[in-house]
Design a protein around this motif. Structure first.
Motif, PDB file in Angstrom:
ATOM      1  N   ASP A   1       0.876  -1.167   0.000  1.00  0.00           N
ATOM      2  CA  ASP A   1       0.000   0.000   0.000  1.00  0.00           C
ATOM      3  C   ASP A   1       0.914   1.218   0.000  1.00  0.00           C
ATOM      4  OD1 ASP A   1      -1.676   2.114   0.474  1.00  0.00           O
ATOM      5  OD2 ASP A   1      -2.537   1.321   2.332  1.00  0.00           O
ATOM      6  N   ASN A   2       1.083   1.826  -1.174  1.00  0.00           N
ATOM      7  CA  ASN A   2       2.040   2.925  -1.335  1.00  0.00           C
ATOM      8  C   ASN A   2       1.474   4.279  -0.907  1.00  0.00           C
ATOM      9  OD1 ASN A   2       4.164   1.316  -2.642  1.00  0.00           O
ATOM     10  ND2 ASN A   2       2.681   1.111  -4.305  1.00  0.00           N
ATOM     11  N   GLY A   3       0.178   4.329  -0.619  1.00  0.00           N
ATOM     12  CA  GLY A   3      -0.416   5.577  -0.166  1.00  0.00           C
ATOM     13  C   GLY A   3      -0.226   6.707  -1.142  1.00  0.00           C
ATOM     14  N   ARG A   4       0.295   7.834  -0.648  1.00  0.00           N
ATOM     15  CA  ARG A   4       0.463   9.047  -1.462  1.00  0.00           C
ATOM     16  C   ARG A   4       1.834   9.130  -2.121  1.00  0.00           C
ATOM     17  NH1 ARG A   4       0.090  13.520   2.627  1.00  0.00           N
ATOM     18  NH2 ARG A   4       0.032  14.878   0.782  1.00  0.00           N
ATOM     19  N   ALA A   5       2.708   8.202  -1.815  1.00  0.00           N
ATOM     20  CA  ALA A   5       4.086   8.294  -2.310  1.00  0.00           C
ATOM     21  C   ALA A   5       4.137   8.153  -3.837  1.00  0.00           C
ATOM     22  CB  ALA A   5       4.945   7.212  -1.678  1.00  0.00           C
ATOM     23  N   PRO A   6       4.892   9.002  -4.514  1.00  0.00           N
ATOM     24  CA  PRO A   6       5.120   8.797  -5.951  1.00  0.00           C
ATOM     25  C   PRO A   6       5.961   7.538  -6.147  1.00  0.00           C
ATOM     26  CG  PRO A   6       6.507  10.572  -5.124  1.00  0.00           C
ATOM     27  CD  PRO A   6       5.601  10.180  -3.996  1.00  0.00           C
ATOM     28  N   THR A   7       5.571   6.684  -7.078  1.00  0.00           N
ATOM     29  CA  THR A   7       6.247   5.396  -7.215  1.00  0.00           C
ATOM     30  C   THR A   7       6.703   5.139  -8.644  1.00  0.00           C
ATOM     31  OG1 THR A   7       4.207   4.180  -7.660  1.00  0.00           O
ATOM     32  CG2 THR A   7       4.870   4.395  -5.351  1.00  0.00           C
ATOM     33  N   SER A   8       7.753   4.328  -8.754  1.00  0.00           N
ATOM     34  CA  SER A   8       8.250   3.812 -10.029  1.00  0.00           C
ATOM     35  C   SER A   8       8.688   2.377  -9.814  1.00  0.00           C
ATOM     36  CB  SER A   8       9.456   4.627 -10.544  1.00  0.00           C
ATOM     37  OG  SER A   8       9.105   5.957 -10.814  1.00  0.00           O
ATOM     38  N   VAL A   9       8.902   1.663 -10.898  1.00  0.00           N
ATOM     39  CA  VAL A   9       9.504   0.332 -10.856  1.00  0.00           C
ATOM     40  C   VAL A   9      10.753   0.356 -11.720  1.00  0.00           C
ATOM     41  CG1 VAL A   9       9.253  -2.115 -11.411  1.00  0.00           C
ATOM     42  CG2 VAL A   9       7.305  -0.840 -10.505  1.00  0.00           C
ATOM     43  N   ILE A  10      11.882   0.003 -11.136  1.00  0.00           N
ATOM     44  CA  ILE A  10      13.113  -0.218 -11.905  1.00  0.00           C
ATOM     45  C   ILE A  10      13.560  -1.637 -11.614  1.00  0.00           C
ATOM     46  CG2 ILE A  10      15.501   0.447 -12.311  1.00  0.00           C
ATOM     47  CD1 ILE A  10      14.789   3.294 -11.637  1.00  0.00           C
ATOM     48  N   GLU A  11      13.394  -2.502 -12.601  1.00  0.00           N
ATOM     49  CA  GLU A  11      13.703  -3.906 -12.402  1.00  0.00           C
ATOM     50  C   GLU A  11      15.206  -4.122 -12.270  1.00  0.00           C
ATOM     51  OE1 GLU A  11      10.095  -6.333 -14.390  1.00  0.00           O
ATOM     52  OE2 GLU A  11      11.589  -5.611 -15.813  1.00  0.00           O
ATOM     53  N   HIS A  12      15.567  -5.275 -11.734  1.00  0.00           N
ATOM     54  CA  HIS A  12      16.959  -5.593 -11.465  1.00  0.00           C
ATOM     55  C   HIS A  12      17.822  -5.530 -12.729  1.00  0.00           C
ATOM     56  CE1 HIS A  12      16.328  -6.689  -7.352  1.00  0.00           C
ATOM     57  NE2 HIS A  12      15.460  -7.628  -7.637  1.00  0.00           N
TER      58      HIS A  12
END
Length: 320
Positions: A128-139
C-alpha cells in the motif's frame, strides 16, 4: 552527481555503482550495518568511495538513495540535511510486504517528498504505497557469461539466512526436493538447519563461497532450484539464468514474469517441480536447451545497461 547510499544489498549495489556517478558509502569504525563501506567480496569501481559520518557533514551531496526507514534520520544526523526537503531523495524498496500481502502500508505511504522505487511490479502492486510517488526499476545483472556446464547431476540452491527466514525461503521444502535430486546448497551450513528440516544423508552438500567462486560452482550443477515462497525476486535466480542454467522454481511473486515457459519449470505444485528436476538431471540436452533460453530471456530483460539507463532517467527527474 554525488550520491549518498548505504551498503545494504551487495548484489544489487554492485550493479548500481557501475553507473557514471560518484557513490558515497557511509563507513563506521566497526563496519556495522550502518557503516559497511565498500564491498569486500564484490568488485566495485573507484567511484564508490567511503565516507565517515564526520566527512559526510561537509560533503557535496546531490541526492540520497535510501533503502531502510531509519536512513532518513541517519541522513539528517550525519549530513545536517533532511531527505526530500534539503536534499533530493529516492527510496528503494527491495522487499515484498512482510505483513499481509494487500494491507501493509509502506513506511513512505504518507509522504510525497521522497520517490519510492520498487524493484518488481509485484512489489508495487502488493504494497500500500499511499500518497508516495512510485516507479519500478527492475533488477540489472552484470553478465557473468555462459558458464553453465551441467557436468554434475545435481541441483544448485542458493539460500540466504535459511534458519531465520525458514518457510519464506522454502527451507522446509528441501528434504522433499532432495529425494528427487541431489542438492548443492550455497550460502548455508546444513548443520545449522532447524531440527524439523531433516536432509537425506548423502544427498546434500553445503557451501559458503565468496562471490567470485559462487557462479562457477553453481554452473557445474545440471539445474537451478528456486524453492522460495515469498521474496521480491531472488537475484540468485536471475544470476542462474545468466549462467545458462535451466530453472525449476516455485511460481510465486514475480517468478512467472522472469522465467519464460521454455526456460524451465515454474509451478506451485511441488510434485511438478520434482518431475522437472528429475527430467533435467536425466536429459542433459533438454537442460542445455532450456538453459540457453533462460540466458537469452535474462539478458534481454535484466541487463545492467538497461538498469543503469532507467536509474539515470529517474535521477535526472528527481534532481531537476
Amino acid at each position: 552527481m554525488n550520491i549518498l547510499i548505504w551498503h545494504v544489498h551487495g548484489s544489487w549495489l554492485t550493479s548500481f555503482v557501475q553507473g557514471p556517478h560518484t557513490y558515497l558509502l557511509p563507513t563506521t569504525p566497526g563496519r556495522g550495518s550502518d557503516g559497511l563501506g565498500r564491498a569486500r567480496t564484490w568488485t566495485w569501481p573507484g567511484s564508490a568511495r567511503e565516507r565517515t559520518p564526520a566527512q559526510l557533514r561537509g560533503s557535496d551531496i546531490d541526492l540520497v538513495v535510501l533503502q531502510r526507514p531509519h536512513e532518513i534520520e541517519l541522513t539528517q544526523e550525519w549530513t545536517g540535511r533532511r531527505p526530500g526537503h534539503d536534499i533530493p531523495a529516492v527510496y528503494v524498496e527491495h522487499n515484498s510486504p512482510h505483513g499481509t500481502a494487500v494491507d501493509t502500508p509502506h513506511p513512505l505511504a504518507r509522504r510525497t517528498d521522497i520517490h519510492l522505487v520498487h524493484v518488481t511490479h509485484f512489489n508495487r502492486l502488493m504494497w500500500d504505497n499511499g500518497r508516495a510517488p512510485t516507479s519500478v526499476i527492475e533488477h540489472g545483472i552484470i553478465d557473468p557469461g555462459p558458464l553453465w556446464t551441467g557436468t554434475e547431476e545435481r541441483a544448485a540452491v542458493v539460500v540466504n539466512e535459511p534458519v531465520r527466514r525458514g518457510r519464506t525461503t522454502g527451507t522446509d521444502l528441501l528434504p522433499a526436493f532432495a529425494a528427487s535430486a541431489p542438492l548443492d546448497i550455497f550460502g548455508m551450513a546444513t548443520d545449522g538447519l532447524p531440527r524439523h528440516v531433516d536432509l537425506p544423508p548423502g544427498r546434500c552438500r553445503s557451501f559458503d563461497l565468496p562471490q567470485h567462486e559462487l557462479h562457477r560452482a553453481m554452473a557445474r550443477c545440471r539445474v537451478y532450484l528456486h524453492p522460495v515462497r515469498w521474496t521480491s525476486l531472488g537475484l540468485s535466480l536471475l544470476e542462474a539464468m545468466f549462467l545458462g542454467m535451466p530453472v525449476v522454481a516455485l511460481g510465486t511473486t514475480e517468478v512467472h514474469e522472469a522465467v519464460p515457459p521454455d526456460a524451465g519449470v515454474v509451478s506451485n505444485r511441488p510434485e511438478i517441480l520434482a518431475d522437472g528436476l528429475r527430467r533435467f538431471l536425466t536429459d542433459p540436452g533438454a537442460a542445455a536447451a532450456a538453459g540457453a533460453r533462460a540466458r537469452a530471456a535474462a539478458r534481454d530483460r535484466y541487463g545492467v545497461e538497461r538498469f543503469l539507463d532507467d536509474w539515470d532517467r529517474l535521477l535526472k527527474e528527481v534532481t531537476r
